[in-house]
Design an enzyme around this catalytic site. Structure first.
Site, short mmCIF file in Angstrom:
data_model
loop_
_atom_site.label_atom_id
_atom_site.label_comp_id
_atom_site.label_asym_id
_atom_site.label_seq_id
_atom_site.Cartn_x
_atom_site.Cartn_y
_atom_site.Cartn_z
N CYS A 87 0.89 -1.39 0.23
CA CYS A 87 0.00 0.03 -0.15
C CYS A 87 0.65 1.39 -0.06
O CYS A 87 1.47 1.70 -0.91
CB CYS A 87 -0.96 -0.04 1.11
SG CYS A 87 -2.34 1.14 0.91
N HIS A 146 -3.69 -4.89 0.47
CA HIS A 146 -2.96 -5.53 1.74
C HIS A 146 -3.26 -7.04 1.61
O HIS A 146 -4.24 -7.32 2.39
CB HIS A 146 -3.88 -4.84 2.85
CG HIS A 146 -3.59 -3.51 3.32
ND1 HIS A 146 -2.29 -3.09 3.80
CD2 HIS A 146 -4.04 -2.12 2.91
CE1 HIS A 146 -2.34 -1.83 3.94
NE2 HIS A 146 -3.30 -1.05 3.31
N GLU A 187 -1.87 -9.24 3.18
CA GLU A 187 -1.69 -9.99 4.38
C GLU A 187 -3.07 -10.00 5.18
O GLU A 187 -3.23 -11.39 6.01
CB GLU A 187 -0.85 -8.88 5.35
CG GLU A 187 -1.21 -7.50 5.64
CD GLU A 187 -1.24 -6.61 4.98
OE1 GLU A 187 -0.88 -6.74 3.55
OE2 GLU A 187 -1.16 -5.27 5.23
N1 GLN Z 1 -1.61 6.72 3.06
C1 GLN Z 1 -1.68 5.92 1.89
C2 GLN Z 1 -3.21 6.25 1.25
O1 GLN Z 1 -4.03 6.68 1.95
C3 GLN Z 1 -1.60 4.62 1.98
C4 GLN Z 1 -2.60 3.88 2.89
C5 GLN Z 1 -2.22 2.50 3.39
O2 GLN Z 1 -1.06 2.21 3.34
N2 GLN Z 1 -2.95 1.76 3.84
O3 GLN Z 1 -3.42 6.10 0.00
#
Ligand code: GLN
Length: 539
Positions: free
Chosen positions: A383, A509, A511
């Site tokens: 992410c 994600h 995971e």
């Molecule tokens: N802050 C980033 C976004 O909002 C990544 C978010 C995250 O890693 N879950 O896109």
């Protein structure tokens, strides 16, 4: 009102006492695992706080925010439920007091209470029960687990406990079983298992009209026979209904401990159901974790590194890989805020840059990513990790000096990561994120495609920002491959650098969907690459 499905369904209520953080969620999920061979089980978690969901809470305080397929941001215990029960949970199964009060207030405004005084009992407790029974009507499970967050005696959980007390009349006393998890300390210098905190905690529960059928005592040793009888005697349960909740290195051992302690039999008898546990495969996998043949060290480069619960699902994904690759994975926690020295990279076998929000620590992460790329160290970006990998590449390979995400630097000359116009409209309306499971189409002949072994996959998301489409071509022209994208091709879901051994990022994600029986493909591929790197095998 009750209907037939509510009567056929059995209920297990799990409460906790003495201390918080004893692992009630893991205990409940482990019991569920033992009963799941023949039964459809639904876990429900009740949390006493007034937030609607944990989405707005700081991971430092509350641990990881777990995201479900349906986009719900829920308590991290749902991670344990999904991993141990093999179910896909729904956001309605996480009931917070914030949600309960919201429902009560809406009903009151709608005039549902017809001029009555709205009270905790019966109005609030009825709303909680109706919510649970609605889930039962929709899902028709054989068994429902209701876990009450916190510790008996906490003011914020009183209404949930009162509701659980009432439930036995609603569903019938033979259809409900109460399990209480407590702590059995062995004080220094005394070297004896102490049952008093358990007795006091059960007393608190009994004052609230809940008489536990089973008591699980968390302890660093198996509970001695005398301690079990003492607890049984004082707390009015059968001696075989006092179970050890043993401290273990690896949480997947808990179902095995509970089986050994005879827990499934007691539940079968009391609830008149039969679902024999089959732990053969599970035991083999945990044996693999115990008898690992190789060891690697992975650097976790984040900013919540002081609280491992903030990265619970990532840690579990590594455990799942350990079980399949027979490899012990040591984590080196690297706080990237104010990073001065990156010499640790000489002693690690791979780098993970996990998700995160805000700018703190990001420059340190970008520096680590640059070094990992230049030294050809395996890297997995999750992410925010993907976003920073793209920023590093834009700055140092595409020569876009000062490239950044508008999250970190709204005035960057090259906003390679930005909020897309469609998303901005939604955010202006109420600030929501892209949450839940979304499909991605994977490109042929990429690492990602070969690891997933499927042309289209779905992973869960929790983010606002995206790789800016205006920079797609300059980035790909310089050699980064977008190995997965949304079906309309607009959103970059996976990236990789083809000439390196493993340099992969995902906007998702993965995971969150990793299981002991089936590790998340990207984690599996990453750990394999770390092993190859450690042994200096050719890529
Ligand atoms: N802050 C980033 C976004 O909002 C990544 C978010 C995250 O890693 N879950 O896109």
């Amino acid at each position: 009102m009750k209907n037939s499905s509510e009567m056929l369904t059995k209920y297990i209520i799990v409460t906790g006492g003495v201390l918080s953080g004893l692992g009630k969620g893991i205990a409940a999920a482990s019991i569920g695992h033992l009963l799941s061979s023949k039964l459809k089980i639904i876990p429900i978690k009740c949390d006493g706080y007034l937030n609607l969901d944990p989405g707005t809470m700081n991971p430092f305080e509350h641990g990881e925010v777990f995201v479900l397929d349906d986009g719900g941001e829920v308590d991290m215990d749902f991670g344990h439920y999904e991993r141990f029960l093999g179910v896909t949970c729904k956001s309605t199964w996480n009931l917070t007091m914030g949600k309960v009060f919201d429902m009560v207030r809406k009903k009151e405004r709608r005039g549902d209470y017809l001029g009555k005084t709205v009270q905790y009992i019966p109005h609030v407790t009825d709303v909680i029960k109706n919510h649970i029974f609605q889930i039962v009507r929709e899902e028709t499970p054989d068994l429902v687990f209701v876990e009450i967050g916190g510790t008996v005696g906490d003011i914020e959980n009183e209404l949930f406990l009162e509701t659980m007390r009432q439930m036995k009349e609603d569903v019938g006393r033979d259809n409900i079983l109460y399990i209480h998890l407590t702590y059995v300390p062995i004080p220094y210098g005394v070297s004896e298992q102490k049952s008093k905190p358990t007795q006091q905690s059960v007393n608190l529960l009994r004052q609230r009209g809940i008489f536990p059928d089973i008591i699980i005592g968390r302890c660093s040793q198996f509970l001695a026979k005398e301690v079990k009888s003492k607890i049984a005697n004082f707390c009015d349960v059968q001696p075989n209904a006092v179970i050890t909740g043993l401290d273990v290195e690896n949480i997947y051992e808990i179902p095995v401990v509970f089986e050994q302690e005879g827990l499934p039999d007691i539940i079968h008898k009391k609830l008149n159901l039969y679902s024999p546990p089959d732990l053969r495969k599970w035991k083999k996998l945990i044996e693999n974790i115990r008898s690992t043949k190789e060891e690697i060290t992975v650097a976790m480069c984040g900013k919540y590194t002081k609280l491992e619960d903030s990265y619970a699902s990532i840690i579990e994904s590594f455990n799942h890989c350990s079980a399949h690759l027979k490899c012990k994975i040591h984590l080196k926690w690297v706080e990237t805020t104010g990073l001065k020295d990156a010499s640790f990279l000489d002693h690690i076998d791979g780098v993970v840059v996990p998700g995160g929000f805000g700018s703190r620590g990001t420059e340190g992460k970008i520096e680590i990513i640059r070094l990992a790329r230049e030294k050809n160290i395996p890297l997995l970006g999750l992410c925010l990790g993907l976003q920073l990998t793209v920023i590093e590449f834009a700055r140092n390979v595409c020569n876009l000096k000062g490239a950044n995400s508008t999250e970190m630097d709204p005035d960057t000359p090259y906003p390679v990561i930005d909020i897309l116009p469609e998303q901005r409209k939604i955010i202006d309306k109420g600030g929501t994120m892209r949450l839940g499971a979304y499909p991605a189409i994977l490109k042929d002949k990429t690492i990602v495609r070969s690891l997933y072994n499927a042309p289209e996959i779905k992973e869960r998301h929790r983010h606002r920002y995206e790789v800016n489409p205006e920079y797609h071509s300059v980035i790909t022209e310089h050699g980064m491959i977008f190995s997965g994208a949304s079906p309309d091709g607009k959103l970059v879901e996976f990236i990789e650098l083809p000439d390196l051994r493993f340099f992969v990022g995902t906007q998702a994600h993965p995971e969150l969907k990793s299981r002991l029986e089936k590790p998340a493909p990207l984690f599996y591929g990453f750990i394999k690459a770390c092993l190859a790197y450690k042994n200096r095998l050719p890529t």
